[in-house]
Design a protein around this motif. Sequence first.
Motif, short mmCIF file in Angstrom:
data_model
loop_
_atom_site.label_atom_id
_atom_site.label_comp_id
_atom_site.label_asym_id
_atom_site.label_seq_id
_atom_site.Cartn_x
_atom_site.Cartn_y
_atom_site.Cartn_z
N HIS A 180 16.50 3.39 0.49
CA HIS A 180 16.41 4.82 0.84
C HIS A 180 14.98 5.23 1.20
CE1 HIS A 180 16.38 9.20 0.23
NE2 HIS A 180 17.69 9.18 0.35
N ARG A 181 14.04 4.87 0.37
CA ARG A 181 12.59 5.12 0.54
C ARG A 181 12.14 6.55 0.25
NH1 ARG A 181 9.49 2.42 5.59
NH2 ARG A 181 11.28 3.08 6.84
N ASN A 182 13.03 7.43 -0.16
CA ASN A 182 12.56 8.79 -0.44
C ASN A 182 13.40 9.46 -1.53
OD1 ASN A 182 10.64 10.77 -0.01
ND2 ASN A 182 11.69 11.71 1.72
N ILE A 183 13.59 8.72 -2.64
CA ILE A 183 14.35 9.25 -3.78
C ILE A 183 13.48 10.26 -4.52
CG2 ILE A 183 15.53 8.67 -5.95
CD1 ILE A 183 16.82 7.34 -3.53
N LEU A 225 5.78 6.58 -4.41
CA LEU A 225 5.61 5.35 -3.62
C LEU A 225 5.22 4.16 -4.49
CD1 LEU A 225 3.81 6.83 -0.49
CD2 LEU A 225 6.00 5.60 -0.47
N CYS A 226 5.95 3.09 -4.32
CA CYS A 226 5.72 1.84 -5.05
C CYS A 226 4.34 1.25 -4.70
CB CYS A 226 6.83 0.87 -4.68
SG CYS A 226 6.52 -0.84 -5.07
N PRO A 227 3.51 0.94 -5.70
CA PRO A 227 2.16 0.39 -5.43
C PRO A 227 2.20 -0.91 -4.62
CG PRO A 227 2.37 1.04 -7.73
CD PRO A 227 3.73 1.14 -7.14
N HIS A 228 3.19 -1.76 -4.88
CA HIS A 228 3.29 -3.03 -4.16
C HIS A 228 3.58 -2.78 -2.68
CE1 HIS A 228 5.23 -6.90 -2.92
NE2 HIS A 228 4.21 -7.38 -3.62
N TYR A 229 4.43 -1.81 -2.39
CA TYR A 229 4.73 -1.41 -1.02
C TYR A 229 3.47 -0.86 -0.34
CZ TYR A 229 6.94 1.62 2.61
OH TYR A 229 7.28 2.27 3.77
N LEU A 230 2.72 -0.04 -1.06
CA LEU A 230 1.47 0.51 -0.52
C LEU A 230 0.46 -0.59 -0.19
CD1 LEU A 230 0.95 3.58 -2.90
CD2 LEU A 230 1.35 3.69 -0.44
N ALA A 231 0.45 -1.64 -1.00
CA ALA A 231 -0.53 -2.71 -0.81
C ALA A 231 -0.13 -3.72 0.26
CB ALA A 231 -0.76 -3.44 -2.14
N THR A 232 1.19 -3.90 0.46
CA THR A 232 1.64 -5.01 1.31
C THR A 232 2.49 -4.61 2.51
OG1 THR A 232 3.68 -5.29 0.03
CG2 THR A 232 1.73 -6.52 -0.71
N ASN A 233 3.02 -3.37 2.52
CA ASN A 233 4.00 -2.92 3.52
C ASN A 233 5.35 -3.61 3.35
OD1 ASN A 233 1.52 -1.86 4.58
ND2 ASN A 233 2.55 -1.55 6.52
N GLU A 237 14.49 -3.60 -2.50
CA GLU A 237 15.24 -2.59 -3.26
C GLU A 237 14.40 -2.03 -4.40
OE1 GLU A 237 18.36 -5.82 -2.13
OE2 GLU A 237 16.20 -5.68 -2.48
N LYS A 238 13.40 -2.80 -4.85
CA LYS A 238 12.56 -2.36 -5.98
C LYS A 238 11.67 -1.16 -5.61
CE LYS A 238 14.15 -5.45 -8.83
NZ LYS A 238 13.35 -6.39 -9.59
N VAL A 239 11.53 -0.88 -4.31
CA VAL A 239 10.83 0.34 -3.86
C VAL A 239 11.59 1.57 -4.36
CG1 VAL A 239 10.30 1.73 -1.80
CG2 VAL A 239 9.69 -0.69 -1.87
N SER A 246 10.21 7.59 -11.18
CA SER A 246 9.53 8.88 -11.03
C SER A 246 10.52 10.04 -11.09
CB SER A 246 8.76 8.91 -9.70
OG SER A 246 7.80 7.88 -9.65
N PHE A 247 11.69 9.83 -10.48
CA PHE A 247 12.77 10.82 -10.50
C PHE A 247 13.18 11.12 -11.95
CE2 PHE A 247 17.41 11.59 -10.44
CZ PHE A 247 17.50 12.66 -9.55
N LEU A 248 13.33 10.07 -12.76
CA LEU A 248 13.69 10.26 -14.17
C LEU A 248 12.62 11.05 -14.92
CD1 LEU A 248 15.16 6.79 -15.28
CD2 LEU A 248 16.41 8.92 -14.90
N LEU A 249 11.34 10.77 -14.62
CA LEU A 249 10.26 11.51 -15.28
C LEU A 249 10.36 13.01 -14.99
CD1 LEU A 249 7.07 9.29 -14.84
CD2 LEU A 249 8.47 9.60 -16.89
N GLN A 250 10.73 13.35 -13.76
CA GLN A 250 10.85 14.77 -13.42
C GLN A 250 12.04 15.41 -14.11
OE1 GLN A 250 9.67 14.44 -8.86
NE2 GLN A 250 9.22 16.42 -9.72
#
Length: 338
Positions: A180-183, A225-233, A237-239, A246-250
């Motif tokens: 999805h990339r924007n949960i 945004l997942c840090p690994h995604y930010l670092a590597t592009n 599914e782990k993104v 983060s959704f759960l924290l909110q």
Amino acid sequence: MAGKKREKERERAFYENGSKLHEKLIASCNGRPIPIRSYSCEELQRATNNYDPSRIFHTNWISKWYHGSFEGRMISIKKYLKHHGDKIFTDIAVTAKMSAHNNVLKLIGCCLETQVPISVYESAANGSLSSRLYNVTSDLDGAQQHQREPLSWQSRLKIAREIAHAISYLHTAFSRPIVHRNIKPENVLLDQHDVAKLTDFSLSISIPEGETHVEDVICGTACFLCPHYLATNYITEKVDVYSFGSFLLQLLTGQRLHELFSSTDYFNVEDFENDRKRFTINEVVDAAILVEEEGSVVWQQLEAVLQLALICRKKDPEIRPDMVDVTKELRKIERFIL
């Protein structure tokens, strides 16, 4: 003369949008495009009383959402703010593919006669989760939002499980997993029974068959945004698992993440596990939950959901659970109440 010109513009828009959407649907649905009802401009104008601003119930970076009525049925109309190229067609195509799932807002059809397509969905009578969660009225949440009773803890837990189930389906139901990339709460709408509906698949991307990841530019929302995604592009599914943490924290705190992170340092697993003597759950949980809920079972649920959120947000994607396991864990946590 003006009428003929307008008619030609409509025909051109219908042809161009229709061919792009058809192409996207064929690519998304393995050569068998899902039929989508076509609406005219006039039908949607009547349905929304000419896009009356008082009918807006949610606004985000890409669109405005309107309550509408068509042929005696309540509907939701998504009007894109401007043309976002392929993102709009991706949103429509993936939503069409996912519409069979009860926790995805069902796509009914779209209007292709306008330069920017307009989408029509089942009714999201109770608006956006973000407006219910923060219980504030703002321009971003639309003109028609009003202060309402805060969501109960059990309602929040149910919403978490419902959205986890929708993401699990997105990841596992098709030959090519979709990320999805924007949960986030802004992309969850609620129907008249407060059933959670995932929306906005505009940033979604498929992982090719036989591959473990796909590479793409950074898209999404800060703090989700997942840090690994930010670092590597690299996108896996782990993104989405990270974003769901983060959704759960909110859901737990009732705060937007940038506010939350500026007020506490306790949002990594190590702090939570190593400093429990100094850290109590009521430091971070939404005060509305603490006022309403009492009893050891609720405290167990709160602790368990916080722990799950933090594990989902582990920096190393390999340590994060997958969404199927997250959904199972949330079901177990819900059963604590029995």
